[in-house]
Motif scaffolding. Structure first.
Motif, mmCIF file in Angstrom:
data_model
loop_
_atom_site.group_PDB
_atom_site.id
_atom_site.type_symbol
_atom_site.label_atom_id
_atom_site.label_comp_id
_atom_site.label_asym_id
_atom_site.label_seq_id
_atom_site.Cartn_x
_atom_site.Cartn_y
_atom_site.Cartn_z
ATOM 1 N N LEU A 149 0.824 -1.206 0.000
ATOM 2 C CA LEU A 149 0.000 0.000 0.000
ATOM 3 C C LEU A 149 0.861 1.260 0.000
ATOM 4 N N ALA A 150 1.855 1.314 0.880
ATOM 5 C CA ALA A 150 2.713 2.503 0.947
ATOM 6 C C ALA A 150 3.491 2.705 -0.349
ATOM 7 N N GLY A 151 3.976 1.614 -0.924
ATOM 8 C CA GLY A 151 4.716 1.715 -2.182
ATOM 9 C C GLY A 151 3.848 2.220 -3.316
ATOM 10 N N SER A 152 2.659 1.682 -3.420
ATOM 11 C CA SER A 152 1.738 2.111 -4.461
ATOM 12 C C SER A 152 1.369 3.584 -4.290
ATOM 13 N N ALA A 160 4.478 8.675 -10.870
ATOM 14 C CA ALA A 160 5.237 7.640 -11.573
ATOM 15 C C ALA A 160 4.371 6.863 -12.555
ATOM 16 N N PHE A 161 3.051 6.955 -12.409
ATOM 17 C CA PHE A 161 2.150 6.242 -13.307
ATOM 18 C C PHE A 161 1.563 7.160 -14.372
ATOM 19 N N ALA A 162 1.995 8.409 -14.395
ATOM 20 C CA ALA A 162 1.383 9.410 -15.278
ATOM 21 C C ALA A 162 1.660 9.167 -16.759
ATOM 22 N N HIS A 163 2.625 8.349 -17.083
ATOM 23 C CA HIS A 163 2.984 8.122 -18.488
ATOM 24 C C HIS A 163 2.017 7.172 -19.204
ATOM 25 N N ARG A 164 1.057 6.641 -18.467
ATOM 26 C CA ARG A 164 0.083 5.726 -19.064
ATOM 27 C C ARG A 164 -1.316 6.307 -18.970
ATOM 28 N N ASN A 165 -2.183 5.920 -19.890
ATOM 29 C CA ASN A 165 -3.558 6.416 -19.894
ATOM 30 C C ASN A 165 -4.475 5.662 -18.937
ATOM 31 N N GLU A 166 -4.094 4.432 -18.569
ATOM 32 C CA GLU A 166 -4.952 3.642 -17.703
ATOM 33 C C GLU A 166 -5.132 4.339 -16.353
ATOM 34 N N SER A 167 -6.309 4.211 -15.805
ATOM 35 C CA SER A 167 -6.673 4.863 -14.549
ATOM 36 C C SER A 167 -5.860 4.330 -13.374
ATOM 37 N N THR A 168 -5.343 5.244 -12.559
ATOM 38 C CA THR A 168 -4.666 4.817 -11.335
ATOM 39 C C THR A 168 -5.678 4.238 -10.344
ATOM 40 N N ASP A 169 -6.930 4.663 -10.448
ATOM 41 C CA ASP A 169 -7.975 4.075 -9.598
ATOM 42 C C ASP A 169 -8.137 2.586 -9.921
ATOM 43 N N ALA A 170 -8.113 2.261 -11.199
ATOM 44 C CA ALA A 170 -8.217 0.853 -11.591
ATOM 45 C C ALA A 170 -7.005 0.075 -11.094
ATOM 46 N N SER A 171 -5.833 0.668 -11.195
ATOM 47 C CA SER A 171 -4.629 -0.003 -10.689
ATOM 48 C C SER A 171 -4.722 -0.218 -9.182
ATOM 49 N N TRP A 172 -5.278 0.749 -8.478
ATOM 50 C CA TRP A 172 -5.461 0.622 -7.030
ATOM 51 C C TRP A 172 -6.384 -0.563 -6.703
ATOM 52 N N ARG A 173 -7.465 -0.685 -7.443
ATOM 53 C CA ARG A 173 -8.402 -1.809 -7.242
ATOM 54 C C ARG A 173 -7.701 -3.141 -7.512
ATOM 55 N N THR A 175 -4.497 -3.686 -7.146
ATOM 56 C CA THR A 175 -3.571 -3.887 -6.033
ATOM 57 C C THR A 175 -4.298 -4.513 -4.853
ATOM 58 N N ILE A 176 -5.469 -3.979 -4.520
ATOM 59 C CA ILE A 176 -6.239 -4.520 -3.398
ATOM 60 C C ILE A 176 -6.679 -5.955 -3.685
ATOM 61 N N ALA A 177 -7.115 -6.220 -4.913
ATOM 62 C CA ALA A 177 -7.527 -7.578 -5.285
ATOM 63 C C ALA A 177 -6.343 -8.547 -5.194
#
Length: 192
Positions: A149-152, A160-173, A175-177
């Motif tokens: 969690l802290a790393g993400s 650090a994730f700004a270079h991609r169009n995919e949602s960071t919210d989706a990446s967060w979900r 990560t939790i999964a």
């Protein structure tokens, strides 16, 4: 002699506000004295030194975070509690980035046992325990969840994730999964 309008609480809350205004690295005795309109020496009647001040501010922030996690988790267990804990931390980290940054910094050994730190550790242990992880593996599972969690959050805050169009919210979900799956299949023992 300390000024009558200063108290340890006043000093600690002003220090937290200084962190909000200038970031975690802005916290110093001289900057705090300027903010409060007193001489630096006046602060030492209320806090032992900068290390004690930093620890007290971290404890105040951890209490705020633990309150947010308390509210988020409520009576949830298992995956729902994991998600609530993670989301509460993420919301706090982005609402109060300087405060979040300060609690990511190391604390003195004396401060690790504060009630505030214990409250946060208790939340993490409760989440891990709901997965039936063995007593010998608890600390490793808690470190895994905390680190992920802290790393993400650190990477997202640094764009650090700004270079991609995919949602960071989706990446967060995701990560939790992934954390949920890892905890659900956590081995009872790992080879030494």
């Amino acid at each position: 002699m300390p000024r009558a309008n200063l108290s340890p609480d006043t000093v600690i809350h002003a220090a937290r506000d200084l962190v909000d205004a200038g970031g975690a690295d802005a916290l110093s005795m001289s900057a705090l004295a300027r903010r409060l309109g007193v001489r630096t020496a006046s602060l030492y009647g209320h806090v032992r030194d900068l290390g004690a001040l930093r620890g007290a501010v971290q404890a105040l922030i951890l209490d705020e975070l633990a309150d947010a996690v308390d509210t988020a988790i409520d009576a949830r267990t298992g995956p729902a509690a994991l998600e609530a804990l993670a989301d509460a931390q993420r919301e706090y980290a982005f609402a109060r980035p300087a405060r979040w940054s300060l609690i990511q910094q190391p604390v003195s050994p004396d401060e690790r046992t504060t009630a505030a730190a214990s409250r946060m550790a208790s939340h993490l242990l409760d989440v891990v325990d709901a997965y039936g992880i063995s007593a010998g593996q608890r600390v490793h599972a808690v470190r895994f969840v905390s680190g992920a969690l802290a790393g993400s959050l650190a990477l997202e805050a640094a764009d650090a994730f700004a270079h991609r169009n995919e949602s960071t919210d989706a990446s967060w979900r995701h990560t939790i999964a992934a954390l949920d799956r890892a905890l659900d299949t956590w081995p009872s023992e790992l080879p030494a």
